[in-house]
Design an enzyme around this catalytic site. Structure first.
Site, mmCIF file in Angstrom:
data_model
loop_
_atom_site.group_PDB
_atom_site.id
_atom_site.type_symbol
_atom_site.label_atom_id
_atom_site.label_comp_id
_atom_site.label_asym_id
_atom_site.label_seq_id
_atom_site.Cartn_x
_atom_site.Cartn_y
_atom_site.Cartn_z
ATOM 1 N N SER A 298 0.815 -1.218 0.000
ATOM 2 C CA SER A 298 0.000 0.000 0.000
ATOM 3 C C SER A 298 0.849 1.269 0.000
ATOM 4 O O SER A 298 0.352 2.346 -0.334
ATOM 5 C CB SER A 298 -0.952 0.014 1.205
ATOM 6 N N LYS B 276 0.814 4.739 6.872
ATOM 7 C CA LYS B 276 0.285 5.615 5.823
ATOM 8 C C LYS B 276 0.905 7.001 5.939
ATOM 9 O O LYS B 276 1.628 7.309 6.879
ATOM 10 C CB LYS B 276 -1.237 5.738 5.947
#
Length: 205
Positions: A124, A165
């Site tokens: 990701s 993230k």
């Protein structure tokens, strides 16, 4: 550079007080003050290996007061490499106490009590342009640093799962953004940022 200066500067690079440095080595604060004072006493032979290990230098460098190749200046310390579960309970990590049973990773940024390393899983945070963090990358995470928009962060969601993230801000709201466009951007909502990524490296074995 004298051994006194090498110890004093090394302790400061680790972000440790005299008392924290002493506690990590199992000696008194007075002993550390003597080691760092010009004209003071040097570490006894029984303590030299522990002092050198904490500073990330060899015993020879410690005794001579000369850091070979600058290694003592570049590598600040080592921090534990933890699992995602342990990252969610990062206070179990205490870098100022005797070494715990973790694999360790060398770092070149100043560390604090709970600084830890975390391995990247999944894709990701893989990007074809700019920063990219492939699976297997090692992140150095500082949980005591306040996160700002633009930082790469470790967050803990409401299910107590950790995620890596980029923290971004849009219209006054905070979001967790993956670098891989195949994954959706999600609002921070009930998630909690528990660490800021300071450094990363790639380990192949």
């Amino acid at each position: 550079m004298s051994s006194h200066h090498l110890i004093r500067e090394g302790r400061k690079r680790l972000g440790m007080s005299e008392q924290q440095f002493a506690a990590a080595l199992g000696v008194s604060r007075g002993a550390v003050q003597q080691w760092e004072k010009l004209g003071g006493t040097a570490p006894k032979r029984a303590n030299q290996a522990r002092v050198a290990e904490l500073l990330g230098i060899s015993v020879a460098e410690l005794v001579s007061g000369v850091s070979a190749g600058g290694r003592g200046l570049d590598v600040r310390a080592e921090v534990p490499l933890v699992s995602s579960v342990e990252a969610g309970n990062y206070t179990v990590i205490d870098n100022f106490k005797p070494r715990q049973q973790f694999e360790t990773v060398p770092v070149s940024v100043p560390i604090k009590r709970h600084t830890y390393a975390l391995r990247v899983h999944g894709d990701s945070m893989v990007s074809e342009v700019g920063d990219s963090f492939p699976e297997g990358s090692i992140l150095i995470v500082e949980p005591e640093m306040a996160a700002e928009p633009g930082d790469y962060v470790i967050a803990l969601n409401q299910s107590n799962e950790t995620t890596f993230k980029q923290l971004v801000k849009d219209g006054g709201d905070l979001y967790l953004k993956p670098l891989n466009s195949r994954y959706p951007i999600k609002p921070l909502d009930g998630a909690r940022v528990i660490g800021v990524v300071r450094e990363f490296t790639k380990r192949f074995r």
